[in-house]
Design an enzyme around this catalytic site. Structure first.
Site, PDB file in Angstrom:
ATOM      1  N   HIS A   7       0.823  -1.216   0.000  1.00 38.41           N
ATOM      2  CA  HIS A   7       0.000   0.000   0.000  1.00 38.41           C
ATOM      3  C   HIS A   7       0.852   1.259   0.000  1.00 38.41           C
ATOM      4  CE1 HIS A   7       0.634  -0.515   4.422  1.00 38.41           C
ATOM      5  NE2 HIS A   7       0.596   0.810   4.453  1.00 38.41           N
ATOM      6  N   GLU A  43      -8.266   5.234   9.831  1.00 33.74           N
ATOM      7  CA  GLU A  43      -7.777   4.922   8.491  1.00 33.74           C
ATOM      8  C   GLU A  43      -8.735   4.066   7.680  1.00 33.74           C
ATOM      9  OE1 GLU A  43      -5.933   1.501   7.717  1.00 33.74           O
ATOM     10  OE2 GLU A  43      -4.947   1.236   9.647  1.00 33.74           O
ATOM     11  N   GLN A  61      -3.951   3.527   1.433  1.00 32.90           N
ATOM     12  CA  GLN A  61      -4.295   3.659   2.851  1.00 32.90           C
ATOM     13  C   GLN A  61      -4.451   5.147   3.150  1.00 32.90           C
ATOM     14  OE1 GLN A  61      -1.199   2.716   5.762  1.00 32.90           O
ATOM     15  NE2 GLN A  61      -2.732   1.881   7.153  1.00 32.90           N
ATOM     16  N   HIS A  85       3.880   7.320   3.508  1.00 31.83           N
ATOM     17  CA  HIS A  85       4.785   6.159   3.557  1.00 31.83           C
ATOM     18  C   HIS A  85       4.428   5.147   2.483  1.00 31.83           C
ATOM     19  CE1 HIS A  85       1.422   4.705   6.150  1.00 31.83           C
ATOM     20  NE2 HIS A  85       1.721   3.519   5.656  1.00 31.83           N
ATOM     21  N   GLU A 135       7.369   0.836   5.413  1.00 36.67           N
ATOM     22  CA  GLU A 135       6.643  -0.090   6.292  1.00 36.67           C
ATOM     23  C   GLU A 135       6.746  -1.513   5.739  1.00 36.67           C
ATOM     24  OE1 GLU A 135       2.485   0.972   6.637  1.00 36.67           O
ATOM     25  OE2 GLU A 135       1.971  -0.878   7.692  1.00 36.67           O
TER      26      GLU A 135
HETATM   27  N1  CMX Z   1       8.276  10.545   5.358  1.00 38.97           N
HETATM   28  C1  CMX Z   1       9.532  11.013   5.145  1.00 38.97           C
HETATM   29  N2  CMX Z   1      10.214  11.711   6.073  1.00 38.97           N
HETATM   30  C2  CMX Z   1       9.616  11.931   7.251  1.00 38.97           C
HETATM   31  C3  CMX Z   1       8.324  11.461   7.539  1.00 38.97           C
HETATM   32  C4  CMX Z   1       7.643  10.746   6.528  1.00 38.97           C
HETATM   33  N3  CMX Z   1       6.410  10.265   6.724  1.00 38.97           N
HETATM   34  N4  CMX Z   1       7.990  11.837   8.805  1.00 38.97           N
HETATM   35  C5  CMX Z   1       9.039  12.517   9.286  1.00 38.97           C
HETATM   36  N5  CMX Z   1      10.018  12.569   8.371  1.00 38.97           N
HETATM   37  C6  CMX Z   1      11.329  13.206   8.472  1.00 38.97           C
HETATM   38  C7  CMX Z   1      11.227  14.642   8.838  1.00 38.97           C
HETATM   39  O1  CMX Z   1      11.026  15.448   7.730  1.00 38.97           O
HETATM   40  C8  CMX Z   1      12.584  14.899   9.462  1.00 38.97           C
HETATM   41  O2  CMX Z   1      13.566  14.997   8.479  1.00 38.97           O
HETATM   42  P1  CMX Z   1      14.806  16.008   8.677  1.00 38.97           P
HETATM   43  O3  CMX Z   1      15.488  15.568   9.904  1.00 38.97           O
HETATM   44  O4  CMX Z   1      15.577  15.813   7.423  1.00 38.97           O
HETATM   45  O5  CMX Z   1      14.176  17.355   8.807  1.00 38.97           O
HETATM   46  C9  CMX Z   1      12.815  13.621  10.213  1.00 38.97           C
HETATM   47  O6  CMX Z   1      12.033  12.608   9.560  1.00 38.97           O
HETATM   48  C10 CMX Z   1      12.310  13.840  11.609  1.00 38.97           C
HETATM   49  O7  CMX Z   1      12.559  12.788  12.373  1.00 38.97           O
HETATM   50  P2  CMX Z   1      11.890  12.825  13.824  1.00 38.97           P
HETATM   51  O8  CMX Z   1      12.258  14.035  14.572  1.00 38.97           O
HETATM   52  O9  CMX Z   1      12.142  11.503  14.451  1.00 38.97           O
HETATM   53  O10 CMX Z   1      10.339  13.082  13.380  1.00 38.97           O
HETATM   54  P3  CMX Z   1       8.971  12.682  13.953  1.00 38.97           P
HETATM   55  O11 CMX Z   1       8.901  12.806  15.442  1.00 38.97           O
HETATM   56  O12 CMX Z   1       7.987  13.427  13.138  1.00 38.97           O
HETATM   57  O13 CMX Z   1       8.867  11.114  13.614  1.00 38.97           O
HETATM   58  C11 CMX Z   1       8.841   9.151  12.361  1.00 38.97           C
HETATM   59  C12 CMX Z   1       8.991  10.661  12.320  1.00 38.97           C
HETATM   60  C13 CMX Z   1       8.974   8.630  10.951  1.00 38.97           C
HETATM   61  C14 CMX Z   1       9.945   8.588  13.260  1.00 38.97           C
HETATM   62  C15 CMX Z   1       7.437   8.818  12.961  1.00 38.97           C
HETATM   63  O14 CMX Z   1       6.464   9.406  12.135  1.00 38.97           O
HETATM   64  C16 CMX Z   1       7.166   7.333  13.095  1.00 38.97           C
HETATM   65  O15 CMX Z   1       7.590   6.692  14.052  1.00 38.97           O
HETATM   66  N6  CMX Z   1       6.406   6.747  12.135  1.00 38.97           N
HETATM   67  C17 CMX Z   1       6.044   5.330  12.149  1.00 38.97           C
HETATM   68  C18 CMX Z   1       4.615   5.112  12.597  1.00 38.97           C
HETATM   69  C19 CMX Z   1       3.607   5.746  11.661  1.00 38.97           C
HETATM   70  O16 CMX Z   1       3.915   6.521  10.794  1.00 38.97           O
HETATM   71  N7  CMX Z   1       2.291   5.383  11.894  1.00 38.97           N
HETATM   72  C20 CMX Z   1       1.182   5.869  11.089  1.00 38.97           C
HETATM   73  C21 CMX Z   1       0.824   4.927   9.942  1.00 38.97           C
HETATM   74  C22 CMX Z   1       0.203   3.631  10.442  1.00 38.97           C
HETATM   75  C23 CMX Z   1      -0.028   2.570   9.361  1.00 38.97           C
HETATM   76  O17 CMX Z   1       0.490   2.673   8.245  1.00 38.97           O
HETATM   77  O18 CMX Z   1      -0.770   1.592   9.645  1.00 38.97           O
HETATM   78 CO    CO Z   2       0.626   1.804   6.302  1.00 37.81          CO
END
Ligand code: CMX
Ligand code: CO
Length: 155
Positions: A7, A43, A61, A85, A135
């Site tokens: 997805h 979602e 998604q 993502h 993912e």
């Molecule tokens: N795609 C690409 N880059 C991303 C991003 C994304 N979705 N989200 C954050 N970033 C980047 C920021 O732009 C930043 O980059 P720079 O350092 O170059 O400026 C960096 O990541 C920031 O890192 P961070 O301070 O750790 O940022 P966050 O606190 O916003 O966390 C992340 C980002 C990815 C660790 C957090 O979103 C996460 O743990 N995601 C996994 C869980 C998730 O997304 N769940 C929802 C979907 C559920 C599903 O699919 O079922």
């Molecule tokens: Co997902």
């Protein structure tokens, strides 16, 4: 390691409105709606291929954040709505996680978590994948087949 494109996750502010958009303009169908408190999202999964849910089908998604202090809430505040993502199918998520960790990638989950439609999921930090939040998705096992005597017994 990756068996299919499972997805694409899209961050939106208004899930109901985005569903209407994709249904009416692209003719997609919602196959699952869930709230996942652990991931901080409400979602919907929309099947891109007819006949879902089946192995090989891919999904859109749509993700609406449950609050500002969630991964999708922070993403929208920083970048606005859009692609959040990419989720890839794997057959053995723990083996895939171990393999990526051995390659030096940072996993955001130390163990698989619950994803849509009963899947097991784990995320890799976008900084280690060229800026793409990635993912891994191990789909839930399919329901058992009907016994051979009952299969195809339709009139
Ligand atoms: N795609 C690409 N880059 C991303 C991003 C994304 N979705 N989200 C954050 N970033 C980047 C920021 O732009 C930043 O980059 P720079 O350092 O170059 O400026 C960096 O990541 C920031 O890192 P961070 O301070 O750790 O940022 P966050 O606190 O916003 O966390 C992340 C980002 C990815 C660790 C957090 O979103 C996460 O743990 N995601 C996994 C869980 C998730 O997304 N769940 C929802 C979907 C559920 C599903 O699919 O079922
Ligand atoms: Co997902």
């Amino acid at each position: 390691m990756l068996t299919r494109l499972d997805h694409v996750g899209i961050a939106c502010r208004d899930l109901a409105a985005q569903i209407v958009f994709y249904e009416s303009v692209f003719g997609l169908t919602v196959v699952s709606m869930e709230t996942n408190e652990e991931q901080g999202v409400k979602e919907a999964m929309l099947a891109v291929t007819e006949g879902a849910p089946e192995p090989g089908v891919s999904y859109l998604q749509l993700l609406e954040p449950l609050g500002p202090d969630t991964p999708v809430g922070k993403f929208i505040a920083r970048r606005g709505e859009g692609v959040h993502h990419v989720g890839y199918g794997v057959t053995d998520i723990e083996a895939a996680m171990a393999g990526l960790q051995a390659s030096g990638l940072r996993l955001l989950d130390q163990r698989p978590r619950h994803g849509s439609m009963g899947a097991s999921i784990a995320f890799v930090h976008p900084r280690d994948v060229g800026g793409v939040l990635t993912e891994l998705v191990q789909a839930a096992p399919l329901a058992p087949e009907l016994p051979a005597g009952n299969a195809g017994n339709s009139n």
